[in-house]
Design an enzyme around this catalytic site. Structure first.
Site, mmCIF file in Angstrom:
data_model
loop_
_atom_site.group_PDB
_atom_site.id
_atom_site.type_symbol
_atom_site.label_atom_id
_atom_site.label_comp_id
_atom_site.label_asym_id
_atom_site.label_seq_id
_atom_site.Cartn_x
_atom_site.Cartn_y
_atom_site.Cartn_z
ATOM 1 C CG ASP A 198 38.945 42.496 42.466
ATOM 2 O OD1 ASP A 198 39.945 41.723 41.972
ATOM 3 O OD2 ASP A 198 38.157 43.071 41.899
ATOM 4 C CG ASP A 239 36.073 41.511 37.527
ATOM 5 O OD1 ASP A 239 36.273 41.356 38.680
ATOM 6 O OD2 ASP A 239 37.206 41.840 36.818
#
Length: 320
Positions: A198, A239
């Site tokens: 990420d 997420d």
């Protein structure tokens, strides 16, 4: 369905619909929606029998590499091919996937109102000209597919944010419910790898943000802001799902030991803190943030601190 789980389902449904009639602060909406989705998915992941297949350490190590390859491939497709063409193909794919996810999400609620035979009698349908291929389903699954199909048609026709979110929430809940980690060690490997993934793709390349903006499919939740310049806040499904399967493992671990929400509370609190930190930093810098940068350390850190406090590091880390 326990009262807490039922309340979470109702709250999630109400929160999803609320922006249609009320002005809901998008920051609060993001936090509550993410936490409620994880909560619902975690409790749905608790089954009478343990999962037959779980993610191994090797799979967890490869996951960020596979994800990077897919992300870069999408970036190149959007760069060199027509965006409309790519999104048309992806829309068709997510149309089918959405029906399956929504049907599976709605099935537990629907089957309670149907005859027992509809839930238990399995129908086998063979593909024409491919008799070796078949699909097994029940009548209750067919009934559950009706509203699923309706929402998918609505999404394809209108691309409305609510249809997008309903599909996205179904994907999240099914992902947390169906994906299973082999151990907390495997989960830590997966989360750490995606933590680096990420950060790299958000901070060091334009790839992640570019794909998120170009990808016209329910891979992110949209939260209306009523701001003409920035009409929606976004939260990627990853997420929610990736930390969610780790939190779900904590809940199943508690259940397997006959304890009520022992380590689950720590992991879930860590997730909530991570999401809140993401929102705070995002608003402070007024820029997109890799949510896993804050969620992963919080989830692992809270659970690890609890394990150390209880002196149960080995039993927790290597529990299958």
């Amino acid at each position: 369905m326990k009262s807490g789980e039922r309340a979470a389902n109702i709250a999630l449904a109400g929160l999803t619909l609320a922006p249609l009639v009320l002005k809901v602060d998008p920051n609060i909406n993001v936090i509550l929606t993410a936490c409620l989705t994880v909560f619902v998915g975690c409790y749905r992941s608790v089954k009478p029998t343990p999962p037959s297949e779980t993610m191994s350490n090797e799979h967890a190590m490869r996951f960020p590499l596979v994800g990077s390859a897919m992300l870069l491939s999408l970036f190149l497709l959007f760069k060199f091919l027509s965006k409309d063409l790519v999104n048309a193909v992806l829309t068709a794919y997510f149309f089918v996937l959405g029906i399956l996810a929504l049907s599976a999400t709605l099935l537990p609620a629907i089957r309670r109102f149907l005859p027992t035979k509809w839930n238990e009698d399995v129908i086998t349908w063979h593909f024409p000209r491919f008799r070796s291929l078949d699909v097994e389903f029940t009548r209750s699954q067919v009934v559950a597919a009706i509203p699923g199909t309706f929402f998918c048609v609505w999404y394809v026709a209108q691309k409305h944010w609510l249809a997008n979110n309903i599909l996205g929430l179904a994907f999240c809940i099914q992902g947390i419910e169906m994906l299973s980690l082999g151990s907390f060690k495997t989960g830590a490997i997966l989360l750490t790898g995606l933590f680096v993934y990420d950060i790299f793709w958000v901070f060091f390349t334009p790839v992640m943000v570019s794909v998120a903006k170009s990808f016209d499919a329910p891979i992110k939740l949209l939260f209306p802001t009523r701001d003409a310049v920035r009409p929606f806040s976004m939260l990627g499904l990853g997420d929610i799902v990736i930390p969610g399967i780790f939190v779900a493992l904590a809940l199943r671990f508690d259940v397997s030991r006959g304890r009520t929400s022992h380590y689950f509370k720590s992991a879930f609190l860590g997730y909530a803190v991570g999401v809140i930190l993401t929102i705070i930093v995002m608003n402070w810098f007024q820029a997109a943030q890799p949510a896993l940068l804050y969620i992963v350390p919080a989830v692992i850190g809270f659970l690890a601190a609890h394990c150390i406090w209880n002196g149960e590091v080995k039993p927790v880390c290597f529990k299958q």
